[in-house]
Design an enzyme around this catalytic site. Structure first.
Site, PDB file in Angstrom:
ATOM      1  N   ASP A 231      43.785 -18.052  -0.206  1.00 37.41           N
ATOM      2  CA  ASP A 231      43.957 -19.423  -0.714  1.00 37.41           C
ATOM      3  C   ASP A 231      44.126 -18.739  -2.143  1.00 37.41           C
ATOM      4  O   ASP A 231      43.896 -17.683  -2.768  1.00 37.41           O
ATOM      5  CB  ASP A 231      42.545 -20.052  -0.702  1.00 37.41           C
ATOM      6  CG  ASP A 231      42.870 -21.398  -0.995  1.00 37.41           C
ATOM      7  OD1 ASP A 231      43.831 -21.942  -1.557  1.00 37.41           O
ATOM      8  OD2 ASP A 231      41.923 -22.371  -0.659  1.00 37.41           O
TER       9      ASP A 231
HETATM   10  C1  BGC Z   1      43.735 -24.982  -2.001  1.00 36.46           C
HETATM   11  C2  BGC Z   1      44.840 -24.825  -0.952  1.00 36.46           C
HETATM   12  C3  BGC Z   1      46.169 -24.960  -1.372  1.00 36.46           C
HETATM   13  C4  BGC Z   1      46.351 -23.912  -2.599  1.00 36.46           C
HETATM   14  C5  BGC Z   1      47.726 -24.230  -3.257  1.00 36.46           C
HETATM   15  C6  BGC Z   1      44.009 -24.322  -3.279  1.00 36.46           C
HETATM   16  O1  BGC Z   1      43.353 -24.870  -4.434  1.00 36.46           O
HETATM   17  O2  BGC Z   1      42.471 -24.664  -1.487  1.00 36.46           O
HETATM   18  O3  BGC Z   1      44.708 -25.844   0.117  1.00 36.46           O
HETATM   19  O4  BGC Z   1      47.071 -24.552  -0.283  1.00 36.46           O
HETATM   20  O5  BGC Z   1      45.422 -24.539  -3.474  1.00 36.46           O
HETATM   21  O6  BGC Z   1      47.891 -25.421  -3.835  1.00 36.46           O
END
Ligand code: BGC
Length: 753
Positions: A231
């Protein structure tokens, strides 16, 4: 397009290999131009595209290109519809292709442990079977368009509070049965190109460097052949994570971690073969998205919007409809009240926030269908009351034939990044609904919320239609449903509890900021409420239609099952009401009443959605297999069926299961292993009384004689209980014989194991 992967592996320098293990920027991977390796782009998901061409961010703050916002995960799950979920996946895949994306960052399939989790609107369900079935359907169809998915967030990331650093303390059984199961099904059935590891730790180890999670379970057990990316910012120790199975760090650590990989190889801490393996997996992943097919230019946005409208109606859950108040007559004098009627809340904040190319609202959508009037009722934020707006709304409601109040949670109440602390809607909304009800008996509440709320006005309102956060076409879909141009077909994918205090993890959410203990274990959602026979506002699986259904004639292909192959169950479902509609027949399995393992009262193991004309009957069929009856037994590290009589329950929600049938299931005994806490009862239950020799008889005699001398009536029950829980190491205290029973029994057992 094929990549010559052996050639690349031979020719990439150590620095280039390490560099490939992190992103070039927020959304792009690194290219190695001298070897012809291209860069590829990933973008958020999950219910539409958030493609950022310029400045990137992970919280939905900066601009993204216009796209279609489909119903959010919470709404989509309520469809209980694999076909529809797949269809949306296909459209998102097509959009991704047109936008030249390699991978869409979704679906998000974390289990709804608490209704407070700020991101529940993105997630599917409290039930892993439902979440897994829908996720697999979605993934297959996105990827059918030659665009990859990234299934997230793996794993046990079920709250926003300190989501980047909290340690989830959870049993392996709860992980396997609840928190990993939807990932497992998706991996095994739909072969996603990638998974996103979650921010948090599990039992003391960050997900990004958890080799049990990323390698043992994901790759070795489930056969995952894609890549794992972090993530955004979920990297702790880069070298440890690489070794554990983590391929791609996103977005990047500006080269710092790449250097650590290089240093680790140079200093002999990391085998080059380990780095090569991760890079090879990455190259295969990149290659999957390099299509030779001609590029797709654009897509039909209006056609996708039309599907979003159909989907929003399919996902809507009719929670109450006293005296068939809905659908409304198109000629009735109806007032729409509440700022959400003119400006609906249709998605949630954070990384899934889509720049919808258009948004329909109910006030506009009703034009041409019915002659409605509109009163905002409260301030446009939905949060702030205004006495003059309230008075006007109540006055209009009193004069109309029916009032529809569009209510729910404002943006500030639920979002990625923070959790709710209560289940209330804004006080101004509750006040307005109560005031409208007081003057208008035909009041309908249309809800726009991403998660359950409590409804102090529940008894006063005759009809409630939950649109969830239904995507950009929710306004049109609401009108379609209110006036009967479509019929509500959703069922709750989560329980609506009476009070926050009733929820399974009330005492353990969100933890102390360092760790959160999943003390409720496998008793999540309806598994908790139903096992405790607790009253709830609306149960899991519940939803009304504009017609009625009945089910009858359940048939099992056999009345016994030995855990191999499948068991087939059929049941007839009939539309016994006045109009066409869709029913979701649900199948739950209840464990043996005399089972030894603590298990939920029942668990969803099948569901089928059927469309029926009035008077029509269809036969619905379900296939059960070993997993339908099994639980995860930690002592053997495997799924196990406990032998006994299981009950198959069929009906329309976890609390409305009118049909049932039993099946005798043959499982496996637990292997009897020597341990210091082994009891006499364990030995007897395993059918190995022989190992006890004459010890038990001797004990019974001594005990019996004492009980007889006192004329004690409950002696046998007491003896049985004593023996059942008596550790072998304590037996000597109760037997008047000279030799070492513990040693003898241990030998007896070990000889025969
Ligand atoms: C989120 C993800 C997301 C990523 C990119 C993170 O903060 O938890 O779900 O895909 O950011 O935006």
């Amino acid at each position: 397009m094929k990549l010559d992967i052996p050639f690349l592996l031979r020719n990439l320098t150590l620095e280039e290999k390490a560099g490939l293990c992190s992103g070039r920027n927020f959304w792009w991977t690194k290219a190695v131009e001298r070897l012809g390796l291209p860069t590829v782009m990933v973008s958020d998901g999950p219910h539409g595209l958030r493609k950022q061409d310029s400045e990137g961010d992970h919280l939905g703050m900066s601009e993204s290109v216009e796209a279609v916002c489909f119903p959010t995960g919470a709404a989509l799950a309520a469809s209980f519809d694999r076909e529809l979920t797949g269809r949306l996946g296909r459209l998102i895949g097509r959009e991704g292709r047109a936008e030249k994306l390699h991978t869409v960052l979704g679906p998000a399939i974390n289990i709804k442990r608490s209704p407070l989790c700020g991101r529940n609107f993105e997630y599917l369900s409290e039930d892993p079977f439902l979440a897994g079935e829908l996720s697999a359907a979605f993934v297959s169809e996105v990827q059918s368009q030659n665009v990859g998915v990234c299934v997230k967030h793996y794993a046990a990331n079920n709250q926003e509070y300190r989501r980047m650093s909290t340690d989830t303390v959870v049993s392996e059984r709860a992980l396997r049965e609840i928190y990993l199961a939807a990932f497992e099904k998706t991996v095994k059935e739909a072969r996603p190109w990638s998974l996103m590891c979650a921010y948090n730790l599990i039992n003391g180890t960050y997900c990004c460097e958890n080799s049990w999670l990323l390698d043992d379970v994901l790759r070795k057990e489930w056969g995952f052949d894609g890549i794992v990316m972090t993530d955004w910012g979920a990297m702790n120790d880069r070298v440890r994570s690489l070794r554990a199975g983590l391929n791609l760090e996103m977005p990047s650590s500006r080269g710092h971690n790449d250097k650590k990989i290089v240093a680790a190889v140079e200093q002999g801490e990391l085998e080059i073969a380990e780095l090569d393996r991760r890079v090879e997996e990455l190259l295969h992943w990149i290659e999957k998205g390099l299509s030779d097919e001609p590029a797709v230019s654009g897509y039909d946005r209006e056609a996708h919007h039309a599907v979003a409208r159909e989907a929003a109606a399919e996902c809507a859950v009719l929670l109450k409809n006293d005296n068939g108040l809905l659908p409304l007559s198109k000629t009735a004098d109806v007032v729409f009240i509440g700022s959400f009627a003119a400006s609906p809340r249709y998605q949630g904040g954070g990384s899934s926030y889509i720049n919808a190319f258009k948004v329909s609202n109910a006030v506009e959508a009703a034009k041409g269908t019915a002659d409605i009037t509109y009163e905002p009722g409260w301030q446009p934020d939905g949060e702030t009351g205004d006495p003059s707006l309230l008075d006007k709304a109540v006055k209009s409601a009193s004069k109309a034939a029916a009032a529809v109040v569009f209510a729910g949670l404002p943006d500030s109440y639920e979002s990625e990044g923070y959790d709710r602390t209560h289940l209330n809607m804004p006080a101004c909304q509750n006040e307005l609904i109560a005031a409208v009800c007081a003057v208008q008996p035909n009041t309908i509440v249309v809800l726009h919320t991403g998660s359950p709320v409590v409804m102090p006005w529940l008894d006063k309102v005759p009809a409630i239609l939950n649109m969830y956060l239904g995507g950009q076409a929710v306004g049109e879909a609401s009108v379609d449903l209110l006036f009967g141009d479509s019929a509500p077909a959703g069922r709750l994918a989560e329980t609506f509890p009476h009070r926050l205090e009733d929820t399974p993890c009330y005492l353990n959410f969100p933890g102390d900021g360092r760790k959160v203990t999943y003390a409720e274990d496998v008793f999540v959602g309806y598994r908790w409420y139903d096992s405790r026979s607790m009253d709830v506002t609306f149960p899991f699986g519940f939803g009304l239609s504009y017609t009625d259904f009945s089910i009858c004639n359940p048939k099992l292909s056999s009345d016994s099952f030995d855990g191999t192959g499948t068991l087939n169950i059929t049941v007839n479902v009939t539309n016994i009401g006045p109009c066409a509609g869709k029913h979701v027949v649900q199948l739950y399995v209840a464990p043996p009443v005399d089972g030894k393992t603590p298990r939920p009262a029942h668990e969803l193991r099948g569901f089928e959605k059927v469309e029926l004309a009035p008077g029509e009957t269809k036969c619905v069929s379900f296939l059960l297999d070993k997993r339908s009856f099994a639980y995860f037994e930690e002592s053997i590290g495997d799924w196990r069926i406990e032998s006994g009589v299981y009950t198959i329950q069929l009906g329309s929600s976890s609390r409305d299961l009118p049909l049932s049938a039993t099946v005798q299931v043959r499982g496996s005994a637990l292997p009897l292993l020597w341990s210091e806490s082994l009891t006499v009862g364990d030995i007897i239950a395993a059918g190995r009384s022989d190992a006890l020799g004459s010890a038990l008889d001797r004990m019974q005699q001594v005990f019996g004689a004492k009980a007889a001398s006192r004329n004690f009536a409950g002696s046998q029950g007491m003896f049985d209980a004593l023996a059942d829980g008596l550790p072998v190491h304590s037996m000597a205290s109760f037997i008047d014989v000279e030799y070492d029973f513990e040693e003898a029994i241990r030998r007896n057992l070990e000889n025969n194991l």
